[in-house]
Scaffold this motif. Structure first.
Motif, PDB file in Angstrom:
ATOM      1  N   THR A 126       9.997 -29.078  39.804  1.00  0.00           N
ATOM      2  CA  THR A 126       9.430 -29.216  38.457  1.00  0.00           C
ATOM      3  C   THR A 126       8.093 -29.952  38.463  1.00  0.00           C
ATOM      4  OG1 THR A 126      11.644 -29.174  37.504  1.00  0.00           O
ATOM      5  CG2 THR A 126       9.876 -30.048  36.128  1.00  0.00           C
ATOM      6  N   PRO A 127       8.004 -31.186  39.040  1.00  0.00           N
ATOM      7  CA  PRO A 127       6.689 -31.860  39.036  1.00  0.00           C
ATOM      8  C   PRO A 127       5.649 -31.138  39.881  1.00  0.00           C
ATOM      9  CG  PRO A 127       8.278 -33.107  40.324  1.00  0.00           C
ATOM     10  CD  PRO A 127       9.044 -32.044  39.618  1.00  0.00           C
ATOM     11  N   LEU A 128       6.063 -30.519  40.981  1.00  0.00           N
ATOM     12  CA  LEU A 128       5.109 -29.811  41.827  1.00  0.00           C
ATOM     13  C   LEU A 128       4.515 -28.609  41.098  1.00  0.00           C
ATOM     14  CD1 LEU A 128       6.902 -29.924  45.313  1.00  0.00           C
ATOM     15  CD2 LEU A 128       4.805 -31.111  44.647  1.00  0.00           C
ATOM     16  N   THR A 129       5.366 -27.875  40.373  1.00  0.00           N
ATOM     17  CA  THR A 129       4.875 -26.727  39.601  1.00  0.00           C
ATOM     18  C   THR A 129       3.909 -27.186  38.522  1.00  0.00           C
ATOM     19  OG1 THR A 129       6.963 -25.562  39.992  1.00  0.00           O
ATOM     20  CG2 THR A 129       5.582 -24.768  38.197  1.00  0.00           C
ATOM     21  N   SER A 130       4.265 -28.269  37.843  1.00  0.00           N
ATOM     22  CA  SER A 130       3.398 -28.809  36.797  1.00  0.00           C
ATOM     23  C   SER A 130       2.060 -29.269  37.370  1.00  0.00           C
ATOM     24  CB  SER A 130       4.101 -29.971  36.099  1.00  0.00           C
ATOM     25  OG  SER A 130       3.281 -30.534  35.117  1.00  0.00           O
ATOM     26  N   MET A 131       2.110 -29.939  38.535  1.00  0.00           N
ATOM     27  CA  MET A 131       0.880 -30.408  39.167  1.00  0.00           C
ATOM     28  C   MET A 131      -0.008 -29.246  39.591  1.00  0.00           C
ATOM     29  SD  MET A 131       2.682 -33.426  41.408  1.00  0.00           S
ATOM     30  CE  MET A 131       1.302 -33.682  42.495  1.00  0.00           C
ATOM     31  N   LEU A 132       0.593 -28.186  40.082  1.00  0.00           N
ATOM     32  CA  LEU A 132      -0.157 -27.007  40.502  1.00  0.00           C
ATOM     33  C   LEU A 132      -0.872 -26.351  39.315  1.00  0.00           C
ATOM     34  CD1 LEU A 132      -0.841 -25.095  42.855  1.00  0.00           C
ATOM     35  CD2 LEU A 132       1.218 -23.788  42.293  1.00  0.00           C
ATOM     36  N   MET A 134      -1.722 -27.820  36.430  1.00  0.00           N
ATOM     37  CA  MET A 134      -2.771 -28.692  35.917  1.00  0.00           C
ATOM     38  C   MET A 134      -3.986 -28.733  36.842  1.00  0.00           C
ATOM     39  SD  MET A 134      -0.781 -31.869  34.091  1.00  0.00           S
ATOM     40  CE  MET A 134       0.508 -32.035  35.320  1.00  0.00           C
ATOM     41  N   SER A 135      -3.750 -28.639  38.153  1.00  0.00           N
ATOM     42  CA  SER A 135      -4.887 -28.606  39.083  1.00  0.00           C
ATOM     43  C   SER A 135      -5.695 -27.330  38.899  1.00  0.00           C
ATOM     44  CB  SER A 135      -4.389 -28.718  40.524  1.00  0.00           C
ATOM     45  OG  SER A 135      -3.576 -27.608  40.866  1.00  0.00           O
ATOM     46  N   ASP A 136      -5.026 -26.218  38.599  1.00  0.00           N
ATOM     47  CA  ASP A 136      -5.746 -24.967  38.322  1.00  0.00           C
ATOM     48  C   ASP A 136      -6.568 -25.093  37.040  1.00  0.00           C
ATOM     49  OD1 ASP A 136      -4.701 -23.759  40.555  1.00  0.00           O
ATOM     50  OD2 ASP A 136      -3.022 -22.816  39.489  1.00  0.00           O
ATOM     51  N   LEU A 137      -5.980 -25.736  36.019  1.00  0.00           N
ATOM     52  CA  LEU A 137      -6.709 -25.919  34.756  1.00  0.00           C
ATOM     53  C   LEU A 137      -7.903 -26.851  34.935  1.00  0.00           C
ATOM     54  CD1 LEU A 137      -3.655 -26.271  32.331  1.00  0.00           C
ATOM     55  CD2 LEU A 137      -5.234 -24.330  32.467  1.00  0.00           C
ATOM     56  N   LEU A 138      -7.732 -27.879  35.744  1.00  0.00           N
ATOM     57  CA  LEU A 138      -8.815 -28.831  35.967  1.00  0.00           C
ATOM     58  C   LEU A 138      -9.972 -28.228  36.752  1.00  0.00           C
ATOM     59  CD1 LEU A 138      -6.765 -32.049  36.792  1.00  0.00           C
ATOM     60  CD2 LEU A 138      -8.266 -31.726  34.829  1.00  0.00           C
ATOM     61  N   SER A 139      -9.697 -27.163  37.476  1.00  0.00           N
ATOM     62  CA  SER A 139     -10.759 -26.503  38.253  1.00  0.00           C
ATOM     63  C   SER A 139     -11.689 -25.668  37.387  1.00  0.00           C
ATOM     64  CB  SER A 139     -10.135 -25.631  39.347  1.00  0.00           C
ATOM     65  OG  SER A 139      -9.376 -24.579  38.770  1.00  0.00           O
ATOM     66  N   ASP A 140     -11.327 -25.499  36.117  1.00  0.00           N
ATOM     67  CA  ASP A 140     -12.163 -24.729  35.183  1.00  0.00           C
ATOM     68  C   ASP A 140     -13.379 -25.565  34.786  1.00  0.00           C
ATOM     69  OD1 ASP A 140     -13.272 -23.106  33.315  1.00  0.00           O
ATOM     70  OD2 ASP A 140     -11.569 -23.127  31.925  1.00  0.00           O
ATOM     71  N   PRO A 141     -14.602 -25.134  35.125  1.00  0.00           N
ATOM     72  CA  PRO A 141     -15.802 -25.930  34.803  1.00  0.00           C
ATOM     73  C   PRO A 141     -16.078 -26.025  33.303  1.00  0.00           C
ATOM     74  CG  PRO A 141     -16.423 -23.798  35.689  1.00  0.00           C
ATOM     75  CD  PRO A 141     -14.937 -23.896  35.835  1.00  0.00           C
ATOM     76  N   ASN A 154      -1.811 -36.456  32.753  1.00  0.00           N
ATOM     77  CA  ASN A 154      -0.530 -35.780  33.009  1.00  0.00           C
ATOM     78  C   ASN A 154      -0.294 -35.597  34.505  1.00  0.00           C
ATOM     79  OD1 ASN A 154       0.120 -35.567  30.312  1.00  0.00           O
ATOM     80  ND2 ASN A 154      -0.810 -33.549  30.070  1.00  0.00           N
ATOM     81  N   LEU A 155      -1.362 -35.271  35.206  1.00  0.00           N
ATOM     82  CA  LEU A 155      -1.253 -35.099  36.657  1.00  0.00           C
ATOM     83  C   LEU A 155      -0.876 -36.420  37.322  1.00  0.00           C
ATOM     84  CD1 LEU A 155      -1.621 -33.127  39.038  1.00  0.00           C
ATOM     85  CD2 LEU A 155      -4.024 -33.808  39.136  1.00  0.00           C
ATOM     86  N   ARG A 156      -1.476 -37.496  36.848  1.00  0.00           N
ATOM     87  CA  ARG A 156      -1.156 -38.821  37.389  1.00  0.00           C
ATOM     88  C   ARG A 156       0.303 -39.181  37.112  1.00  0.00           C
ATOM     89  NH1 ARG A 156      -3.761 -43.350  39.075  1.00  0.00           N
ATOM     90  NH2 ARG A 156      -2.691 -45.331  38.709  1.00  0.00           N
ATOM     91  N   ASN A 157       0.773 -38.872  35.901  1.00  0.00           N
ATOM     92  CA  ASN A 157       2.173 -39.149  35.546  1.00  0.00           C
ATOM     93  C   ASN A 157       3.133 -38.399  36.449  1.00  0.00           C
ATOM     94  OD1 ASN A 157       1.312 -40.811  33.473  1.00  0.00           O
ATOM     95  ND2 ASN A 157       1.477 -39.215  31.901  1.00  0.00           N
ATOM     96  N   GLN A 158       2.836 -37.145  36.739  1.00  0.00           N
ATOM     97  CA  GLN A 158       3.690 -36.342  37.608  1.00  0.00           C
ATOM     98  C   GLN A 158       3.691 -36.877  39.037  1.00  0.00           C
ATOM     99  OE1 GLN A 158       5.781 -34.062  36.713  1.00  0.00           O
ATOM    100  NE2 GLN A 158       5.150 -33.994  34.567  1.00  0.00           N
ATOM    101  N   ILE A 159       2.532 -37.338  39.496  1.00  0.00           N
ATOM    102  CA  ILE A 159       2.445 -37.904  40.849  1.00  0.00           C
ATOM    103  C   ILE A 159       3.270 -39.188  40.930  1.00  0.00           C
ATOM    104  CG2 ILE A 159       0.891 -38.990  42.526  1.00  0.00           C
ATOM    105  CD1 ILE A 159      -1.273 -37.020  41.621  1.00  0.00           C
TER     106      ILE A 159
END
Length: 333
Positions: A126-132, A134-141, A154-159
């Motif tokens: 669950t946290p790994l999927t969420s992190m993946l 959010m990382s894709d969304l954060l890559s959007d310039p 949110n990414l920090r919370n999951q980590i």
């Protein structure tokens, strides 16, 4: 049977003794020689008969051991008669029972390990999927700054959640493996509880909870301060999560000649009756569990307390709150 050198030497020795006896009897009379011959044949024949019978019993034991090796632990080789072979059979049967019990325990451990790995995989997914995501969304310039800040948090919370889960699992595995050496030092209960509350001040303040401490300052028990602190924090955390805003958590502690008792009670939503017997099981989530719960905190608390020869009990009524009673005994009998 005659390929056995011991049996062959025994037969040759008997034949030699019989021959000497027959020759000696022949000096007396032919009748004495014939009688000596007949007795020698009977003795040698009876000896071979009993040796062959023993060989058959040994072959049965060998076949029994082969079946045990193939996994047939339901066999019973005992005959309950006198003799060294019977003693050997009884000892083999005892070993068989012991192997059967060990196999059952290993099979049970294997199933538990498989279930644990499955549960851990599910909790990590669950946290790994969420992190993946959010990382894709954060890559959007072209992502707006406010969204970038939200996703980063949110990414920090999951980590942090993932780090806590891995850390907790490592602690549990150490306790299960028996590699944790729990100290036996005097622990001041008031100091222990105050230290545990320090770790939960923020959620307590946010929910405006009232915490009451009741007990003598001199109350102590023999145990490991840091590991017991971990257990108390997890129990208190459970109470804070399930107590409504403005609720009360009462912590009382007493000491007598038999044990030191710590009682942590809240006036929260309580625990369903069907969940009471399962709340100390790993990865078990009751009906009233929060979405963020992974069902490992109370399991760890139970393992830590029982590993120090303590005891923990829980009582609860839906809508009236929950009470945890922890006992550390003065002497383990």
């Amino acid at each position: 049977m005659l390929r056995n050198k011991e049996v062959l030497h025994h037969l040759i020795t008997m034949c030699g003794i019989s021959l000497v006896g027959i020759v000696a009897a022949a000096f007396l009379s032919i009748a004495a020689a014939i009688l000596a011959l007949m007795i020698s044949v009977l003795l040698i024949s009876s000896s071979l008969f009993f040796t062959k019978k023993r060989y058959r019993e040994i072959e049965k034991l060998a076949e029994y051991l082969r079946k045990i090796h193939s996994g047939e632990f339901t066999l019973d080789v005992r005959d309950n008669v006198e003799g060294e072979l019977s003693i050997l059979k009884n000892e083999l049967y005892k070993v068989t029972i012991m192997l059967s019990e060990h196999r059952s325990l290993l099979q049970k451990d294997k199933i538990q390990l498989t279930n644990a790995i499955s549960d851990i995989s599910h909790q990590l997914k669950t946290p790994l999927t969420s992190m993946l995501m959010m990382s894709d969304l954060l890559s959007d310039p072209e992502l707006p700054p406010e969204k970038r800040t939200e996703f980063t948090q949110n990414l920090r919370n999951q980590i942090e959640r993932l780090e806590w889960l891995v850390s907790s699992l490592l602690k549990l595995s150490k306790i299960d493996a028996g590699t944790v050496q729990f100290k036996k030092e005097p622990v001041q209960v008031e100091k222990l509880l105050q230290k545990a509350l320090e770790n939960l001040l923020i959620p307590i303040d946010i929910k405006e909870l009232i915490v009451n401490l009741q007990g003598e300052k001199t109350t102590t028990f023999l145990g490991d301060f840091h590991w017991t602190l971990e257990a108390i924090i997890n129990i208190l955390k459970n109470g804070v999560e399930h107590t409504p805003v403005g609720g009360t958590i009462t912590i009382s502690y007493t000491e007598n000649i038999l044990f030191t008792e710590i009682c942590i009670a809240d006036n929260g939503i309580g625990i369903e009756k069907k969940d009471l017997h399962n709340i100390f099981k790993r990865f078990y989530k009751g009906k009233n569990a929060s979405n963020e719960s992974v069902g490992i905190g109370l399991a760890m608390a139970h393992s830590i307390i029982t590993s120090q020869h303590g005891d923990i009990e829980v009582s609860s009524k839906k809508g009236e709150g929950t009470s945890f009673k922890i006992k550390f005994y003065k002497q383990v009998i």
